[in-house]
Design a protein around this motif. Sequence first.
Motif: not given
Length: 1587
Positions: A626, A652, A655, A660, A664, A681, A683
């Motif tokens: 992050s 990520v 995540g 986070s 995001c 994206i 996580p």
Amino acid sequence: MAERTSTGLLPVMLEPTPAVAMTLPAEVREKLAELELELSEGDITQKGYEKKRSKLLAPYIPQIQGVDPSLQIDNRIQTSSQAVLPVSKHNKSRANNARDERFRSDLHTEAVQAALAKYKERKMPMPSKRRSVLVQSSVEACTPPDTSSASEDEGSLRRQGRLPTSTPYQGHSHPAVEHWFNRVIQGSSTSSSASSTSSHPGGRSVTNTSTHIGLNANATATALADLMAHTQLDNHSAPPDVTGLSERSSIHVERPHLGSVRGVSRSYNHHTSVMETADGVPVNSRVSNKIQQLLNTLKRPKRPPLREFFVDDFEELLDVQQPDPNQPRPEGQQMSPLEGEALGIVTNWPPSLPAALQRWGTTHPKSPCLTSLDNAGKPVYTLTYGKLWTRSQKLAYTLLHKLSSRNEPLLMPGDRVALVFPNNDPVMFMVAFYGCLLAELVPVPIEVPLTRKDAGSQQIGFLLGSCGVTLALTTDACQKGLPKAQTGEVATFKGWPRLLWFVTDGKHVVKPPKDWHPQIREASNDIAYIEYKTSKEGSTMGVTVSHSAMLAHCQALTQACGYTEAETITNVLDFKREAGLWHGVLTSVMNRMHVISIPYSLMKVNPLSWIQKVHMYKARVAVVKSRDMHWSLLAQRDQRDISLSSLRMLIVADGANPWSISSCDAFLNVFQSRGLRPEVICPCASSSEAMTVAIRRPPEMGVPPPGKAVLSMSGLSHGVIRVDTEEKLSVLTVQDVGQVMSGALICVVRVEGTPYLCQTDEVGEICVSSASSGLAYYGLPGMTKNIFETIPVKSSRVPVSDRPFTRTSLLGFVGPDNLVFIVGKMEGLMVVSGRRHNADDVVATALAVEPMKFVYRGRIAVFSVSVLRDERVVVVAEQRPDSSEEDSFQWMSRVLQAIDSIHQVGVYCLALVPANTLPKTPLGGIHISETKQRFLEGALHPCNVLMCPHTCVTNLPKPRQKQPEVGPASMIVGNLVAGKRIAQACGRDLGQLEDNDQARKFLYIQDVLQWRAQATPDHPLFLVLNAKGTVASTATCLQLHKRAERVAASLMGRLNTGDHVALVYPPGIDLIATFYGCLYAGCVPVTVRPPHPQNLATTLPTVKMIVEVSKSVCILTTQAIMKLLKSKEATAAVDIKSWPAVLDTDDLPRKKNSHFYKPPTPEMLAYLDFSVSTTGILAGVKMSHAATGALCRSIKLQCELYPSRQIAICLDPYCGLGLALWCLCSVYSGHQSILVPPLELESNVSVWLTAVSQYKARVTFCSYSVMEMCTKGLGSQTEALRLRNVNLSCVRTCMVVAEERPRIALTQSFSKIFKDLGLSPRAVSTTFGCRVNVAICLQGTSGPDPTTVYVDMRALRHDRVRLVERGSPHSLPLMESGKILPGVKVIIANTETKGPLGDSHLGEVWVSSPHNATGYYTVYGEEALHADHFNTKLSFGDTQTVWARTGYLGFLRRTELTDASGERHDALYVVGSLDETLELRGMRYHPIDIETSVIRSHKSIAECAVFTWTNLLVVVVELEGSEQEALDLVALVTNVVLEEHYLIVGVVVVVDPGVIPINSRGEKQRMHLRDGFLADQLDPIYVAYNM
């Protein structure tokens, strides 16, 4: 809302339909995002932000009547109230990128701002620091609190002196300043000392999201101080003082030679700005005002009401937090373990990682494997698979065959090897890692130790030692940079084993012969590598990973992420451990991928570098945290030409962190226009032990859409999941971390106790059973069993599965669609009074309070410390270098309110440290355990600190309520039945002691002197020594008599008999001679310490006061002092015109008097003895001739004093026993006194002990201050003294003259230090005397040694004595105060009922003796008030004897020892002065006990004194060290007093050494200190007001 989803869990909110999202054009959204960014970096103010934001949004928001658009909480909250929208399946497609307003990343920030707006700025007293010298403002510039100080024009700065133009506040018109002022002083509930300054025009302060404090606190205090100066105050309007100052006399005197006398008597006090409280304590408005503010703040504490009082007989018990019966409990069914999809077997997957490397190295040698970048972002080197294969082979061959010790190979397969590679050299690391795997060695990657004191470096050393590592691999450049020892070798770091360092650069490795090939085996269960992991406490463990688990993990990641051959991936993470290693070093080789490795050092210089590289290399996957997304947002304004459209997956790695989600969202907000698709994206959640636990799959896998949950924070604190509906403020928005890994089985178990499966709506620890998790903690079988071999059980106690599970230390639950949600980590779990809070959530809340404007780079550490058997939350933040005191204090108070409002937990301590000073982890995060360690050791050096023990500590024992007293008769009967004797004791009987005491036949001491002058004219009585140890003056019997005659002759013509004469002399023969001269002339001498020439302002008023109070008609002194009394400097301190006649006695004519005055009766007054008590009260006592004679006789018998003896005295001669030993005893007993004025020790510390040795004195007297000077000053010089033939073996008894509890620690260290010079350990003892009787106990030369007992400190608070073993908790050593003198009787009486008490019961020490003083001598005629101090009788029992009350608490205890008469010996233990005790929470505390604890708490605390002020405990500490340590002390002092005394400290004052005033006996003058503090005269380094 009612329908439950298939999992039986409350439905979790999913991305909703487009209709709900706000329809803002893309360019407006982008501008808004940029604005948020500017605000978060502090580039614009909150106001500017609001202005610009409202301008942008104006066209899209319907105006609400009369409210500034920037303050509207737009319809995001309205939309959210329809808690869960039933979403039909076909709407879940992920291509739709409309985002629900409810999940905007700034929601938390808004919640925090709204929470803050709910509090109308509670004004707290601001801590005061020395460096912020206040600028005095005039009264006109002060705005009274009931007016608004917000200016009309929102953009302009507040002007402080603005006249009130706004609408009246609270509907009443502005009161006159006096009216307002009186309300402030009386401390009424409206006063909170100028607290309501933030009411904005139109009553907007509630909705304004950043309420500012109008007047700054300092200016308010200053303005108040000024107002005080201009306002007539009545004494009664001050806050009542509850410290129980004794009623004996209200004259306050200061300690003379350290000087701190304030205005002394009313006549010459010109400080008009100082108000006096009811008891005459001068109070400067500023300090007492802050205390008033503090009291007002404490009037509304958020603590549960205490239940009934506990009764006296029970020990104080800490309150145990009872669970709230209404707290939410889990209601779902028991969860069933969740299985990931099967691991698809792909035919061409390699049998092991080395096999994969061999395959690609031989079949695709030119294929790029890893590109490393320099700090400018330029590619430095690209490692191909061919190169990786050949270089790792060379290294493997060299390690196995070319390193040897004593002809044995250094390494065998299976040995552990440390890999020490810098973060900017992934190529060398990769070669070393695979070289070890090929050689079948176990790599242990660790950080490069930069200094010998790196945070956590010692722990890494322990890990290496336990793994048996002997060799470290590193690069040439890195080896050159390591700290070196003198020999040129790499230094051994603290706690590290001895290592051989081997450089793996090309020239050091050799090419293997043609016939050598590494053994490529199939993946087995042998250890492949060890990854280090740091626990919550800061210890480092090594997680072992087997070859098969390493391979299985790579296969699972390949399947989950859909990795394909030759993909390009950018990696920002640390390649040595966790996701950076798993994706960037292991899985990449299995799939022949190309990794672009972005070093941390480049990210620091250019946070956008990873995005540029994704664009440049058209990378398909990026692995980030992050923080990397956040940093790139801050820098993205300069970049327009980058595209992220090539990304199919943005992993990520953290995540699972609560914040986070906001990174995001914000990232997507900005980069969606640059080709970033929302669905890429991904996580993930992982831990070192279980490796990857869950990851969101890339969109092409056809998995369910991502989910978000808005959870009630208060539900989470009870461990249950509740989708939040009503309370908009305290929510936690979490995003899912995708699905379980392929081939894994997970379940959620209870955090504490047996690992039962959780219910579906319960938060627990996630456990994983899979082929791809770690094996064990290396060398720690016990911990391994707990973590790696957990057997989860169902409620029926049946195991869930036959295979063991690994605890991941992730806290979470399984949501709809089998998505995994993480709400925290075990490391960050803080259980405060039974409720769970997550450190990361608290960090997120703190960051949301004006985030980047104040906290430097968002660096905040949150952890809990255990104080008083509960966890307490500590928040430490780095502040930006440009922030002011005001900013920081305001930020701190807002953070407290925000955390309190959102998490319903109080912060125990909030500390701010300068930017870049928190210990860092290798990749720049905060090293939490090291920060906690520093906090607890007092090594954090904060620049601001705010403690809130009053709000947080709710488990104190209940206050004590005294029981109604048992009646006297039943008491006596009770004692007799219990076989207890009444506690009384006496010294030897004077009547039965036959000795050849010639002096006994004289009724008056002056007659004894005349007799000695005739009988033994040349017998030396006195020797006075100077600092060099040489004799300054002497006197024989005759010389003394002659000098006294001269004085008498000069007085008799001038004065009447019975006149009082003040003797102002330095210690010496003059003082003694004039003392007898006064007696010869029939005058009453009053000895007074002369003023200090360098410190007239503070010492002269004391002299003046004693002269006035004693009604002296004349002052006798030396010429030098006479000049001083009338000097120009003296004029500034006192009114010199009002001195009585001053005579100098330096050159008196040799006149002889034919007759001397004979007093008609021995009951006549002989002399007055004036002394300042420790409570700062000047008390003069009357000593009759009879008492004087009895005192001398008693001391003579106890110490066996004869003319042939020599005794050494190092005391001041002005009062108490010191005066008696200097002026009376030698004349009475005829022994020779060697007098050493304590002042001489300041220039030569050893003069007293040298004199004792030189004159072979058997008996010597000193004070505690003398003993302390010798201990500190000579501690290291005993050897030098021995060489100068100092020998103390002659000393039979060395007595410390004191009016307090014996200071055991000091007497013991004195005995220990001078044992080397022959001092017998039995020689040192203490004496006890007080105002009513200056000598009650003296050890003397015969009789048993002083005894020591250990009592329970907690029982003492209840006025009880409980004897305990040495070393038991809460034990306090007490030493007997010497032996009771002949003719003295002592009894212990109940302070309330005045009845006698039994043996070993605590009460007031009463004394009866022929040498008791006859009464107080005071100027205010208050003798009647204190008559009972001198003649009081028991309420029952022996009601005839007349006793004097000493004012000291103590107890008698019959010992097993026998005294000279063969009787069992009764020991008297003095606990402390009643006047000094602090009555807090219904219990009685002795300041010295609290002070001892405080002094122990930190090495830099030199001295400490405590007192109370309006029920607040104030602790003053002297700091011996650098001023930056001052704030470290605040928390340590608060902690130790809570832990050991169950008391909350109200104010901590840190001052320079020497500020705490001490009297001549070495006793602390706590009341003077209190006056000085309240009058703001201490010049403190720091004052902390605990909330």
